[in-house]
Design a protein around this motif. Sequence first.
Motif, PDB file in Angstrom:
ATOM      1  N   TYR A   1       0.562  -1.206   0.097  1.00 15.71           N
ATOM      2  CA  TYR A   1      -0.032   0.012   0.113  1.00 15.71           C
ATOM      3  C   TYR A   1       0.815   1.194  -0.074  1.00 15.71           C
ATOM      4  N   ARG A   2       1.799   1.345   0.881  1.00 16.05           N
ATOM      5  CA  ARG A   2       2.931   2.177   0.767  1.00 16.05           C
ATOM      6  C   ARG A   2       3.750   2.441  -0.668  1.00 16.05           C
ATOM      7  N   ARG A   3       3.878   1.350  -1.201  1.00 20.87           N
ATOM      8  CA  ARG A   3       4.413   1.640  -2.329  1.00 20.87           C
ATOM      9  C   ARG A   3       3.645   2.167  -3.646  1.00 20.87           C
ATOM     10  N   GLN A   4       2.217   1.722  -3.423  1.00 22.78           N
ATOM     11  CA  GLN A   4       1.337   2.430  -4.478  1.00 22.78           C
ATOM     12  C   GLN A   4       1.019   3.805  -4.334  1.00 22.78           C
ATOM     13  N   ARG A   5       1.068   4.174  -2.841  1.00 21.32           N
ATOM     14  CA  ARG A   5       0.923   5.536  -2.469  1.00 21.32           C
ATOM     15  C   ARG A   5       2.129   6.380  -3.434  1.00 21.32           C
ATOM     16  N   ASP A   6       3.399   5.759  -2.925  1.00 18.68           N
ATOM     17  CA  ASP A   6       4.664   6.545  -3.642  1.00 18.68           C
ATOM     18  C   ASP A   6       4.450   6.531  -5.119  1.00 18.68           C
ATOM     19  N   VAL A   7       3.804   5.543  -5.672  1.00 22.12           N
ATOM     20  CA  VAL A   7       3.739   5.420  -7.433  1.00 22.12           C
ATOM     21  C   VAL A   7       2.652   6.677  -7.543  1.00 22.12           C
TER      22      VAL A   7
END
Length: 313
Positions: A126-132
């Motif tokens: 989820y954090r990675r998708q937020r960064d994307v």
Amino acid sequence: MSTVLKRFSLVGVAVALLATGCGTGPAKASSAAIVGGQSIGLGTVQDRTVKVLKKEPAAQQMQDQGKLDQVSRLVLADEITHKIAEHAAQRENITVDETKVYDAVQEKGGPEAAAKQSEQDETTIYRRQRDVLVMGELARRNLSTLEVVIDFFQVKDPKEAKEKAAEVVADSSKMAKFVQEAPRTTGGQQASATNQKVRVTENPSLVHTMLWGVKPGTVVAFPADEQQSSWMVALVKERNKLSATPGEEDLAERIDPRLLAAFGLRIAQYLAADLNIEVNPRYGVWDPTDATVVGSAGERAGFVGVASTKNKS
């Protein structure tokens, strides 16, 4: 080309035997890295690495082959990149719609499926998708309006490119000499120029490169094509925001999403250029060219350095 994105997959990671000595480093003993004064704990990296080893057959195989360090470096690189994205979002006042984060993960089959064959797990995805999404917004704000002005030349040998880039860092007046001496292309054109204006819209092959990720006064060297048959050395002299060319306002919607993410990462790196990134020597060093962690400085995929304006005698 999307070399920046290759590190997000454990499958196909290049095999290398890398040292794992603890060493003494710039970071505190309990830190895997320090980014702009913020610590990334050893425990965080170790815990995430264990999760990856449990879920990824490819990672398990790497562990069996004594290459556990490569998995740890992927995890640490993700932590560093998150800090960069977080800093960029704060500077640009970007707020992410959490509904879009949740929906994007669900579209990939949920957190467990979305995290497969990567250094993510069901919580960090989820954090990675937020960064994307942050990087996507950064890309949209700059894709059709950002211009850099550079002096550049191209050479075929990566060693020569890095060595000459280092010479320009030590004495920026050498750039003019290297530009003049640059070999011609197979078509007979001079593979060099001064005060060259570069925009993504006119130079799409450069969208993923460090040209967009550094401040003026920085020297970069990187592969100029996917086959690495030529290397570009450039001194970034200016960074300007211009009006979008008519008809290109929606360019972000038409570009390959992977390239959009790569460009967004470069903008984030530029915004975080003042953050000092120190990696614990047990993991290696930060490589800004590929936004990853490598075992030693000699393994960096390119070159980045701030030029000195003082001429050497």
